[in-house]
Design a protein around this motif. Structure first.
Motif, PDB file in Angstrom:
ATOM      1  N   PHE A  96      -0.138   9.146   4.021  1.00 61.82           N
ATOM      2  CA  PHE A  96      -0.206   7.741   4.389  1.00 61.82           C
ATOM      3  C   PHE A  96      -0.768   6.963   3.193  1.00 61.82           C
ATOM      4  N   PRO A  97       0.056   6.130   2.552  1.00 61.93           N
ATOM      5  CA  PRO A  97      -0.356   5.521   1.286  1.00 61.93           C
ATOM      6  C   PRO A  97      -1.498   4.516   1.418  1.00 61.93           C
ATOM      7  N   HIS A  98      -1.674   3.977   2.622  1.00 58.45           N
ATOM      8  CA  HIS A  98      -2.698   2.937   2.798  1.00 58.45           C
ATOM      9  C   HIS A  98      -4.049   3.540   3.152  1.00 58.45           C
ATOM     10  N   LEU A  99      -4.124   4.853   3.271  1.00 58.66           N
ATOM     11  CA  LEU A  99      -5.387   5.508   3.604  1.00 58.66           C
ATOM     12  C   LEU A  99      -5.836   6.384   2.436  1.00 58.66           C
ATOM     13  N   THR A 100      -7.155   6.507   2.291  1.00 57.08           N
ATOM     14  CA  THR A 100      -7.654   7.404   1.253  1.00 57.08           C
ATOM     15  C   THR A 100      -7.368   8.845   1.660  1.00 57.08           C
ATOM     16  N   VAL A 101      -7.590   9.752   0.711  1.00 53.71           N
ATOM     17  CA  VAL A 101      -7.371  11.172   0.957  1.00 53.71           C
ATOM     18  C   VAL A 101      -8.118  11.614   2.221  1.00 53.71           C
ATOM     19  N   LYS A 102      -9.382  11.256   2.277  1.00 48.14           N
ATOM     20  CA  LYS A 102     -10.210  11.695   3.403  1.00 48.14           C
ATOM     21  C   LYS A 102      -9.715  11.066   4.719  1.00 48.14           C
ATOM     22  N   GLN A 103      -9.336   9.790   4.640  1.00 48.54           N
ATOM     23  CA  GLN A 103      -8.822   9.120   5.840  1.00 48.54           C
ATOM     24  C   GLN A 103      -7.495   9.732   6.299  1.00 48.54           C
ATOM     25  N   ASN A 104      -6.684  10.166   5.327  1.00 46.86           N
ATOM     26  CA  ASN A 104      -5.441  10.852   5.671  1.00 46.86           C
ATOM     27  C   ASN A 104      -5.719  12.080   6.516  1.00 46.86           C
ATOM     28  N   LEU A 105      -6.748  12.828   6.125  1.00 50.74           N
ATOM     29  CA  LEU A 105      -7.088  14.048   6.853  1.00 50.74           C
ATOM     30  C   LEU A 105      -7.648  13.739   8.237  1.00 50.74           C
ATOM     31  N   GLU A 106      -8.386  12.637   8.319  1.00 53.74           N
ATOM     32  CA  GLU A 106      -9.178  12.401   9.535  1.00 53.74           C
ATOM     33  C   GLU A 106      -8.452  11.586  10.606  1.00 53.74           C
TER      34      GLU A 106
END
Lengths: 245, 219
Positions: A96-106
Protein backbone atom coordinates in the motif's frame (compact mmCIF):
# COMPACT_ATOMS: atom_id res chain seq x y z
CA UNK A 1 -5.93 -36.01 4.58
CA UNK A 2 -3.61 -33.53 2.91
CA UNK A 3 -3.49 -29.91 3.94
CA UNK A 4 -4.63 -28.75 0.51
CA UNK A 5 -6.54 -31.09 -1.79
CA UNK A 6 -7.27 -29.96 -5.32
CA UNK A 7 -9.49 -32.16 -7.47
CA UNK A 8 -10.35 -31.80 -11.16
CA UNK A 9 -9.97 -28.02 -11.19
CA UNK A 10 -11.32 -26.40 -14.35
CA UNK A 11 -11.32 -22.82 -15.53
CA UNK A 12 -11.72 -20.96 -18.81
CA UNK A 13 -11.25 -17.38 -19.89
CA UNK A 14 -13.94 -17.26 -22.59
CA UNK A 15 -13.15 -19.98 -25.11
CA UNK A 16 -9.64 -20.48 -23.71
CA UNK A 17 -9.36 -23.35 -21.28
CA UNK A 18 -6.61 -22.32 -18.85
CA UNK A 19 -7.01 -25.07 -16.26
CA UNK A 20 -7.96 -28.51 -17.53
CA UNK A 21 -8.71 -30.97 -14.80
CA UNK A 22 -5.94 -30.25 -12.28
CA UNK A 23 -5.55 -32.62 -9.35
CA UNK A 24 -2.84 -32.44 -6.70
CA UNK A 25 -2.21 -32.35 -2.96
CA UNK A 26 -0.07 -30.19 -0.72
CA UNK A 27 1.05 -31.59 2.61
CA UNK A 28 1.85 -29.60 5.73
CA UNK A 29 5.48 -28.35 5.59
CA UNK A 30 5.69 -28.92 1.84
CA UNK A 31 7.57 -26.44 -0.28
CA UNK A 32 5.97 -26.98 -3.65
CA UNK A 33 7.48 -25.29 -6.67
CA UNK A 34 5.25 -24.86 -9.72
CA UNK A 35 7.20 -24.40 -12.93
CA UNK A 36 6.24 -24.20 -16.57
CA UNK A 37 6.17 -21.87 -19.57
CA UNK A 38 4.25 -18.60 -19.63
CA UNK A 39 0.56 -19.14 -20.23
CA UNK A 40 0.63 -22.64 -18.77
CA UNK A 41 -1.94 -21.68 -16.10
CA UNK A 42 0.43 -21.71 -13.10
CA UNK A 43 -0.56 -18.29 -11.81
CA UNK A 44 -4.24 -18.85 -12.50
CA UNK A 45 -4.07 -22.10 -10.54
CA UNK A 46 -2.38 -20.38 -7.60
CA UNK A 47 -4.82 -17.47 -7.66
CA UNK A 48 -7.75 -19.92 -7.72
CA UNK A 49 -6.61 -21.39 -4.41
CA UNK A 50 -7.19 -18.06 -2.67
CA UNK A 51 -10.24 -17.11 -4.74
CA UNK A 52 -8.68 -14.31 -6.76
CA UNK A 53 -9.97 -16.35 -9.69
CA UNK A 54 -13.24 -18.27 -9.71
CA UNK A 55 -13.13 -21.77 -11.13
CA UNK A 56 -15.95 -23.40 -13.06
CA UNK A 57 -15.47 -26.95 -11.93
CA UNK A 58 -13.64 -29.15 -9.47
CA UNK A 59 -12.91 -28.89 -5.75
CA UNK A 60 -10.45 -27.14 -3.47
CA UNK A 61 -10.24 -28.16 0.17
CA UNK A 62 -7.98 -26.45 2.69
CA UNK A 63 -7.37 -28.17 6.02
CA UNK A 64 -10.46 -30.32 5.42
CA UNK A 65 -12.83 -27.44 4.58
CA UNK A 66 -14.10 -27.02 1.04
CA UNK A 67 -13.61 -23.62 -0.56
CA UNK A 68 -15.15 -25.08 -3.72
CA UNK A 69 -16.86 -28.42 -4.03
CA UNK A 70 -17.65 -29.68 -7.53
CA UNK A 71 -17.69 -26.12 -8.82
CA UNK A 72 -19.86 -24.70 -6.02
CA UNK A 73 -18.31 -22.16 -3.69
CA UNK A 74 -18.73 -22.10 0.07
CA UNK A 75 -20.80 -19.31 1.63
CA UNK A 76 -18.84 -16.02 1.86
CA UNK A 77 -18.55 -16.28 5.66
CA UNK A 78 -17.05 -19.77 5.35
CA UNK A 79 -14.78 -18.99 2.42
CA UNK A 80 -13.45 -15.99 4.35
CA UNK A 81 -12.32 -18.31 7.14
CA UNK A 82 -10.70 -20.70 4.68
CA UNK A 83 -8.89 -17.91 2.84
CA UNK A 84 -7.63 -16.53 6.16
CA UNK A 85 -5.46 -19.65 6.48
CA UNK A 86 -3.51 -18.57 3.42
CA UNK A 87 -1.22 -15.67 2.71
CA UNK A 88 -0.20 -14.43 -0.71
CA UNK A 89 2.85 -12.69 -2.14
CA UNK A 90 2.52 -11.08 -5.57
CA UNK A 91 4.95 -10.50 -8.40
CA UNK A 92 4.25 -6.76 -8.28
CA UNK A 93 4.45 -6.67 -4.44
CA UNK A 94 1.18 -4.71 -4.14
CA UNK A 95 2.27 -2.84 -1.05
CA UNK A 96 0.00 0.00 0.00
CA UNK A 97 1.90 3.07 -1.24
CA UNK A 98 0.20 5.53 1.10
CA UNK A 99 1.23 3.61 4.23
CA UNK A 100 4.65 3.23 5.77
CA UNK A 101 6.31 -0.17 5.92
CA UNK A 102 5.13 -0.72 9.48
CA UNK A 103 1.60 0.47 8.69
CA UNK A 104 1.51 -1.91 5.73
CA UNK A 105 2.17 -4.78 8.10
CA UNK A 106 -0.27 -3.62 10.75
CA UNK A 107 -3.32 -2.67 8.68
CA UNK A 108 -4.86 -6.13 8.39
CA UNK A 109 -4.18 -7.35 11.97
CA UNK A 110 -5.70 -4.10 13.21
CA UNK A 111 -8.79 -4.08 10.97
CA UNK A 112 -9.44 -7.77 10.39
CA UNK A 113 -8.26 -9.43 13.58
CA UNK A 114 -8.95 -6.41 15.79
CA UNK A 115 -5.70 -7.01 17.64
CA UNK A 116 -4.41 -4.75 20.41
CA UNK A 117 -1.86 -2.16 19.29
CA UNK A 118 0.91 -3.66 21.40
CA UNK A 119 0.35 -7.11 19.97
CA UNK A 120 0.60 -6.16 16.30
CA UNK A 121 3.25 -3.56 16.89
CA UNK A 122 5.55 -6.07 18.60
CA UNK A 123 4.97 -8.65 15.91
CA UNK A 124 5.57 -6.23 13.04
CA UNK A 125 8.95 -5.26 14.48
CA UNK A 126 9.81 -8.90 15.00
CA UNK A 127 8.90 -9.80 11.42
CA UNK A 128 10.70 -6.80 9.96
CA UNK A 129 13.81 -7.92 11.83
CA UNK A 130 13.32 -11.36 10.39
CA UNK A 131 13.33 -10.03 6.82
CA UNK A 132 16.15 -7.62 7.67
CA UNK A 133 14.21 -4.37 7.29
CA UNK A 134 13.58 -3.14 10.84
CA UNK A 135 15.45 0.07 10.02
CA UNK A 136 13.00 0.81 7.18
CA UNK A 137 9.90 0.60 9.33
CA UNK A 138 8.93 4.27 8.88
CA UNK A 139 9.74 4.55 5.18
CA UNK A 140 7.12 4.64 2.46
CA UNK A 141 7.33 1.78 -0.05
CA UNK A 142 8.41 4.17 -2.81
CA UNK A 143 11.71 4.60 -0.95
CA UNK A 144 12.52 0.88 -1.06
CA UNK A 145 14.21 -1.28 -3.68
CA UNK A 146 12.21 -4.04 -5.34
CA UNK A 147 13.83 -6.68 -3.18
CA UNK A 148 13.06 -4.73 -0.04
CA UNK A 149 9.47 -4.25 -1.18
CA UNK A 150 9.05 -7.96 -1.70
CA UNK A 151 10.50 -8.75 1.72
CA UNK A 152 8.03 -6.28 3.25
CA UNK A 153 5.25 -8.02 1.31
CA UNK A 154 6.34 -11.38 2.76
CA UNK A 155 6.38 -9.93 6.27
CA UNK A 156 2.95 -8.41 5.68
CA UNK A 157 1.56 -11.81 4.67
CA UNK A 158 3.16 -13.42 7.74
CA UNK A 159 1.47 -10.88 10.03
CA UNK A 160 -1.80 -12.78 9.59
CA UNK A 161 -0.19 -16.03 10.79
CA UNK A 162 -1.14 -18.05 7.72
CA UNK A 163 -0.76 -21.83 7.62
CA UNK A 164 0.46 -21.63 4.05
CA UNK A 165 2.03 -18.94 1.89
CA UNK A 166 1.36 -18.67 -1.83
CA UNK A 167 4.01 -16.95 -3.95
CA UNK A 168 3.11 -15.80 -7.46
CA UNK A 169 6.41 -15.34 -9.29
CA UNK A 170 7.86 -13.40 -6.35
CA UNK A 171 11.18 -12.61 -8.02
CA UNK A 172 10.15 -12.14 -11.66
CA UNK A 173 10.20 -8.34 -11.35
CA UNK A 174 13.66 -8.30 -9.73
CA UNK A 175 17.25 -8.30 -10.95
CA UNK A 176 19.50 -11.22 -9.90
CA UNK A 177 20.99 -9.43 -6.88
CA UNK A 178 17.58 -8.49 -5.49
CA UNK A 179 16.24 -11.93 -6.36
CA UNK A 180 18.88 -13.43 -4.11
CA UNK A 181 17.84 -11.48 -1.03
CA UNK A 182 14.19 -12.46 -1.50
CA UNK A 183 15.04 -16.12 -2.07
CA UNK A 184 17.14 -16.09 1.11
CA UNK A 185 14.11 -15.01 3.10
CA UNK A 186 12.01 -17.70 1.47
CA UNK A 187 14.67 -20.30 2.18
CA UNK A 188 14.67 -19.27 5.82
CA UNK A 189 10.89 -19.75 5.93
CA UNK A 190 11.28 -23.20 4.37
CA UNK A 191 13.81 -24.12 7.04
CA UNK A 192 11.26 -23.08 9.65
CA UNK A 193 8.83 -25.53 8.00
CA UNK A 194 6.48 -22.93 6.57
CA UNK A 195 4.18 -24.58 4.04
CA UNK A 196 4.62 -22.82 0.70
CA UNK A 197 3.49 -23.01 -2.90
CA UNK A 198 5.81 -21.06 -5.16
CA UNK A 199 5.12 -20.32 -8.80
CA UNK A 200 8.59 -19.58 -10.07
CA UNK A 201 11.10 -19.45 -12.90
CA UNK A 202 14.00 -19.86 -10.45
CA UNK A 203 15.16 -23.40 -11.15
CA UNK A 204 17.86 -23.18 -8.53
CA UNK A 205 15.28 -22.37 -5.87
CA UNK A 206 13.06 -25.18 -7.12
CA UNK A 207 15.88 -27.70 -6.93
CA UNK A 208 17.52 -26.54 -3.68
CA UNK A 209 14.64 -25.42 -1.51
CA UNK A 210 11.49 -27.13 -2.76
CA UNK A 211 10.78 -30.70 -1.73
CA UNK A 212 8.27 -31.16 -4.57
CA UNK A 213 8.00 -29.80 -8.08
CA UNK A 214 5.04 -29.67 -10.44
CA UNK A 215 5.61 -28.94 -14.11
CA UNK A 216 2.57 -27.46 -15.85
CA UNK A 217 1.93 -26.89 -19.52
CA UNK A 218 -1.23 -25.78 -21.34
CA UNK A 219 -3.41 -26.02 -18.25
CA UNK A 220 -2.30 -29.54 -17.33
CA UNK A 221 0.07 -31.04 -14.80
CA UNK A 222 2.56 -32.78 -17.06
CA UNK A 223 4.89 -34.11 -14.42
CA UNK A 224 5.34 -33.99 -10.67
CA UNK A 225 7.70 -35.44 -8.11
CA UNK A 226 10.71 -34.47 -6.04
CA UNK A 227 13.13 -31.94 -7.57
CA UNK A 228 15.66 -34.65 -8.37
CA UNK A 229 13.16 -36.54 -10.51
CA UNK A 230 11.47 -33.66 -12.26
CA UNK A 231 14.41 -31.31 -12.77
CA UNK A 232 17.36 -33.67 -13.12
CA UNK A 233 15.82 -36.63 -14.92
CA UNK A 234 12.46 -35.58 -16.39
CA UNK A 235 10.45 -38.35 -18.02
CA UNK A 236 8.06 -36.33 -20.19
CA UNK A 237 9.15 -34.84 -23.50
CA UNK A 238 7.58 -31.44 -22.75
CA UNK A 239 9.39 -31.19 -19.44
CA UNK A 240 12.66 -32.04 -21.15
CA UNK A 241 12.06 -29.39 -23.80
CA UNK A 242 11.24 -26.77 -21.18
CA UNK A 243 14.37 -27.60 -19.18
CA UNK A 244 16.52 -27.77 -22.32
CA UNK A 245 17.51 -31.40 -22.07
CA UNK B 1 -8.42 59.14 -3.60
CA UNK B 2 -8.53 59.14 0.17
CA UNK B 3 -8.86 56.22 2.52
CA UNK B 4 -12.42 56.99 3.53
CA UNK B 5 -13.59 56.97 -0.07
CA UNK B 6 -11.79 53.71 -0.69
CA UNK B 7 -13.53 52.16 2.31
CA UNK B 8 -16.89 53.44 1.10
CA UNK B 9 -16.38 51.32 -2.01
CA UNK B 10 -14.87 48.34 -0.25
CA UNK B 11 -17.38 47.89 2.56
CA UNK B 12 -20.45 47.22 0.42
CA UNK B 13 -18.31 44.91 -1.70
CA UNK B 14 -17.38 42.92 1.39
CA UNK B 15 -21.10 42.29 1.77
CA UNK B 16 -20.89 40.66 -1.67
CA UNK B 17 -17.82 38.66 -0.67
CA UNK B 18 -19.94 37.02 2.02
CA UNK B 19 -22.38 35.71 -0.59
CA UNK B 20 -19.55 34.65 -2.89
CA UNK B 21 -17.73 32.76 -0.17
CA UNK B 22 -20.92 31.21 1.21
CA UNK B 23 -21.85 29.92 -2.24
CA UNK B 24 -18.32 28.62 -2.77
CA UNK B 25 -18.20 26.79 0.55
CA UNK B 26 -21.67 25.25 0.18
CA UNK B 27 -20.99 24.18 -3.39
CA UNK B 28 -17.61 22.61 -2.66
CA UNK B 29 -18.64 20.89 0.57
CA UNK B 30 -21.75 19.35 -0.96
CA UNK B 31 -20.68 18.69 -4.55
CA UNK B 32 -17.58 16.67 -3.64
CA UNK B 33 -19.42 13.92 -1.73
CA UNK B 34 -22.25 14.01 -4.27
CA UNK B 35 -19.68 13.67 -7.04
CA UNK B 36 -18.14 10.68 -5.33
CA UNK B 37 -21.54 9.01 -5.01
CA UNK B 38 -22.10 9.65 -8.71
CA UNK B 39 -18.78 7.94 -9.49
CA UNK B 40 -19.88 4.93 -7.50
CA UNK B 41 -23.19 4.96 -9.37
CA UNK B 42 -21.39 5.08 -12.72
CA UNK B 43 -19.28 2.11 -11.65
CA UNK B 44 -22.28 0.22 -10.27
CA UNK B 45 -22.83 -3.25 -11.67
CA UNK B 46 -26.54 -2.42 -11.84
CA UNK B 47 -26.89 -1.23 -15.44
CA UNK B 48 -29.86 1.19 -15.03
CA UNK B 49 -28.12 3.02 -12.17
CA UNK B 50 -24.91 3.32 -14.13
CA UNK B 51 -26.82 4.52 -17.20
CA UNK B 52 -28.75 7.15 -15.23
CA UNK B 53 -25.57 8.46 -13.60
CA UNK B 54 -23.78 8.66 -16.94
CA UNK B 55 -26.70 10.46 -18.54
CA UNK B 56 -26.81 12.90 -15.65
CA UNK B 57 -23.09 13.65 -16.00
CA UNK B 58 -23.46 14.04 -19.76
CA UNK B 59 -26.27 16.58 -19.40
CA UNK B 60 -24.64 18.59 -16.61
CA UNK B 61 -21.29 18.80 -18.39
CA UNK B 62 -22.78 19.26 -21.83
CA UNK B 63 -24.94 22.31 -21.14
CA UNK B 64 -23.80 25.76 -19.98
CA UNK B 65 -23.72 26.39 -16.25
CA UNK B 66 -25.40 29.74 -16.94
CA UNK B 67 -28.31 27.98 -18.62
CA UNK B 68 -28.62 25.63 -15.65
CA UNK B 69 -28.57 28.60 -13.28
CA UNK B 70 -31.33 30.36 -15.19
CA UNK B 71 -33.31 27.14 -15.23
CA UNK B 72 -33.07 26.58 -11.48
CA UNK B 73 -33.73 30.21 -10.53
CA UNK B 74 -36.38 31.23 -13.07
CA UNK B 75 -37.33 28.01 -14.84
CA UNK B 76 -38.34 25.70 -12.03
CA UNK B 77 -41.38 27.74 -10.90
CA UNK B 78 -42.67 27.75 -14.48
CA UNK B 79 -42.81 23.95 -14.69
CA UNK B 80 -46.39 22.71 -15.10
CA UNK B 81 -48.10 21.26 -12.01
CA UNK B 82 -45.03 20.99 -9.74
CA UNK B 83 -43.73 24.48 -10.50
CA UNK B 84 -45.61 26.21 -7.72
CA UNK B 85 -43.87 24.03 -5.15
CA UNK B 86 -40.46 24.88 -6.58
CA UNK B 87 -40.36 28.58 -5.85
CA UNK B 88 -37.06 28.70 -4.01
CA UNK B 89 -35.08 31.57 -2.63
CA UNK B 90 -32.88 32.73 -5.52
CA UNK B 91 -29.67 32.15 -3.63
CA UNK B 92 -30.80 28.65 -2.64
CA UNK B 93 -31.83 27.79 -6.19
CA UNK B 94 -28.53 29.06 -7.56
CA UNK B 95 -26.52 27.14 -4.97
CA UNK B 96 -28.42 24.01 -5.92
CA UNK B 97 -27.49 24.52 -9.57
CA UNK B 98 -23.82 24.93 -8.67
CA UNK B 99 -23.80 21.81 -6.49
CA UNK B 100 -25.47 19.68 -9.14
CA UNK B 101 -23.22 21.01 -11.90
CA UNK B 102 -19.92 20.70 -10.06
CA UNK B 103 -20.82 17.23 -8.77
CA UNK B 104 -20.76 16.03 -12.38
CA UNK B 105 -17.23 17.37 -12.87
CA UNK B 106 -16.03 15.95 -9.56
CA UNK B 107 -17.56 12.59 -10.48
CA UNK B 108 -15.37 12.47 -13.58
CA UNK B 109 -12.30 13.52 -11.59
CA UNK B 110 -12.91 10.76 -9.04
CA UNK B 111 -13.56 8.23 -11.79
CA UNK B 112 -10.14 9.06 -13.23
CA UNK B 113 -8.62 8.77 -9.77
CA UNK B 114 -10.09 5.31 -9.27
CA UNK B 115 -8.89 4.19 -12.70
CA UNK B 116 -5.36 5.13 -11.70
CA UNK B 117 -5.36 2.63 -8.82
CA UNK B 118 -3.78 -0.69 -9.64
CA UNK B 119 -5.99 -3.77 -9.32
CA UNK B 120 -3.23 -5.31 -7.22
CA UNK B 121 -4.31 -2.97 -4.42
CA UNK B 122 -7.75 -4.61 -4.37
CA UNK B 123 -6.22 -8.09 -4.57
CA UNK B 124 -3.77 -7.48 -1.74
CA UNK B 125 -6.63 -6.15 0.41
CA UNK B 126 -8.76 -9.16 -0.44
CA UNK B 127 -6.17 -11.79 0.44
CA UNK B 128 -5.45 -9.98 3.72
CA UNK B 129 -9.12 -10.37 4.57
CA UNK B 130 -10.16 -6.70 4.45
CA UNK B 131 -13.87 -6.16 3.85
CA UNK B 132 -15.07 -4.17 0.83
CA UNK B 133 -15.74 -1.19 3.09
CA UNK B 134 -12.31 -1.38 4.74
CA UNK B 135 -10.66 -1.71 1.34
CA UNK B 136 -12.48 1.35 0.05
CA UNK B 137 -11.96 3.58 3.07
CA UNK B 138 -8.45 2.52 4.13
CA UNK B 139 -6.74 1.58 0.89
CA UNK B 140 -8.50 3.03 -2.15
CA UNK B 141 -9.86 6.41 -1.04
CA UNK B 142 -6.60 7.72 0.48
CA UNK B 143 -4.79 6.94 -2.77
CA UNK B 144 -7.59 8.29 -4.92
CA UNK B 145 -7.70 11.50 -2.91
CA UNK B 146 -3.97 12.04 -3.35
CA UNK B 147 -4.19 11.54 -7.11
CA UNK B 148 -7.23 13.78 -7.52
CA UNK B 149 -6.02 16.70 -5.39
CA UNK B 150 -4.53 18.71 -8.28
CA UNK B 151 -7.66 18.49 -10.48
CA UNK B 152 -9.84 19.19 -7.42
CA UNK B 153 -7.76 22.31 -6.76
CA UNK B 154 -8.28 23.29 -10.37
CA UNK B 155 -12.05 22.91 -10.16
CA UNK B 156 -12.11 24.86 -6.90
CA UNK B 157 -10.45 27.85 -8.50
CA UNK B 158 -12.93 27.62 -11.39
CA UNK B 159 -15.75 27.54 -8.90
CA UNK B 160 -14.57 30.75 -7.24
CA UNK B 161 -14.73 32.54 -10.56
CA UNK B 162 -17.99 30.91 -11.61
CA UNK B 163 -19.70 32.38 -8.53
CA UNK B 164 -19.73 35.61 -10.55
CA UNK B 165 -22.45 34.02 -12.69
CA UNK B 166 -24.83 34.83 -9.83
CA UNK B 167 -24.76 38.32 -11.34
CA UNK B 168 -26.92 37.00 -14.18
CA UNK B 169 -29.67 35.78 -11.86
CA UNK B 170 -29.66 38.93 -9.74
CA UNK B 171 -28.29 37.41 -6.58
CA UNK B 172 -26.07 40.07 -5.04
CA UNK B 173 -22.46 38.91 -4.75
CA UNK B 174 -19.02 40.45 -5.14
CA UNK B 175 -19.26 41.36 -8.81
CA UNK B 176 -22.77 42.73 -8.39
CA UNK B 177 -21.63 45.16 -5.69
CA UNK B 178 -18.59 46.15 -7.71
CA UNK B 179 -20.79 46.94 -10.71
CA UNK B 180 -23.14 48.94 -8.50
CA UNK B 181 -20.32 51.15 -7.26
CA UNK B 182 -19.00 51.52 -10.81
CA UNK B 183 -22.39 52.81 -11.92
CA UNK B 184 -22.83 55.04 -8.90
CA UNK B 185 -19.45 56.73 -8.98
CA UNK B 186 -18.50 56.29 -12.61
CA UNK B 187 -15.10 54.75 -11.78
CA UNK B 188 -13.57 51.44 -12.69
CA UNK B 189 -11.61 51.09 -9.46
CA UNK B 190 -14.19 48.69 -7.96
CA UNK B 191 -13.50 46.24 -10.78
CA UNK B 192 -9.85 46.19 -9.75
CA UNK B 193 -10.82 45.75 -6.14
CA UNK B 194 -13.09 42.86 -7.10
CA UNK B 195 -10.32 41.29 -9.19
CA UNK B 196 -7.98 41.63 -6.20
CA UNK B 197 -10.47 39.88 -3.95
CA UNK B 198 -10.98 36.98 -6.40
CA UNK B 199 -7.22 36.63 -6.67
CA UNK B 200 -6.90 36.64 -2.89
CA UNK B 201 -9.43 33.82 -2.57
CA UNK B 202 -7.70 31.85 -5.34
CA UNK B 203 -4.38 32.43 -3.62
CA UNK B 204 -5.73 31.16 -0.31
CA UNK B 205 -7.06 28.07 -2.05
CA UNK B 206 -3.74 27.44 -3.71
CA UNK B 207 -2.01 27.57 -0.33
CA UNK B 208 -4.52 25.17 1.21
CA UNK B 209 -4.21 22.66 -1.62
CA UNK B 210 -0.41 22.86 -1.70
CA UNK B 211 -0.46 22.15 2.03
CA UNK B 212 -2.77 19.16 1.55
CA UNK B 213 -0.58 17.83 -1.24
CA UNK B 214 2.51 18.02 0.94
CA UNK B 215 0.65 16.47 3.84
CA UNK B 216 -0.49 13.52 1.72
CA UNK B 217 2.84 13.01 -0.01
CA UNK B 218 4.08 9.45 -0.03
CA UNK B 219 6.46 9.24 -2.94
Amino acid sequence: MSFIEVRNLKKSFGPLEVLKDLTFNVEKNDVLAIIGPSGSGKSTMLRSLIQLEEVEGGSIAVDGDHLVKDGFYAKPADSKKIIAKMGMVFQQFNLFPHLTVKQNLELAPKLVKKEQAKEYSDRSIELLEKVGLADKRDEFPSRLSGGQKQRVAIARALMMNPDILLFDEPTSALDPQLTKEVLQVMKKLAEEHMTMIVVTHEMEFASNVANRVIFMDKGLIVEEGNPQEVLKSPKELRTKQFLNY
Amino acid sequence: MNFDYFMSMLIPMLEGVKATVLLFVLAIVLSIPLGFMLTLAVRSSMKPISFLAQTYIYIMRGTPLLLQLLFFVFGLPLLPVIGEFLVLDRFVAATLAFILNYAAYFAEIFRGGLLSIDKGQYEASQVLGLSKWQTTTRVILPQMFRVTLPPIANESVSLVKDTALLYAVAVPELLHYAQTVVNRDFTIIPFFIAAGIYLLIAFALTIVFKYLERKLQYD
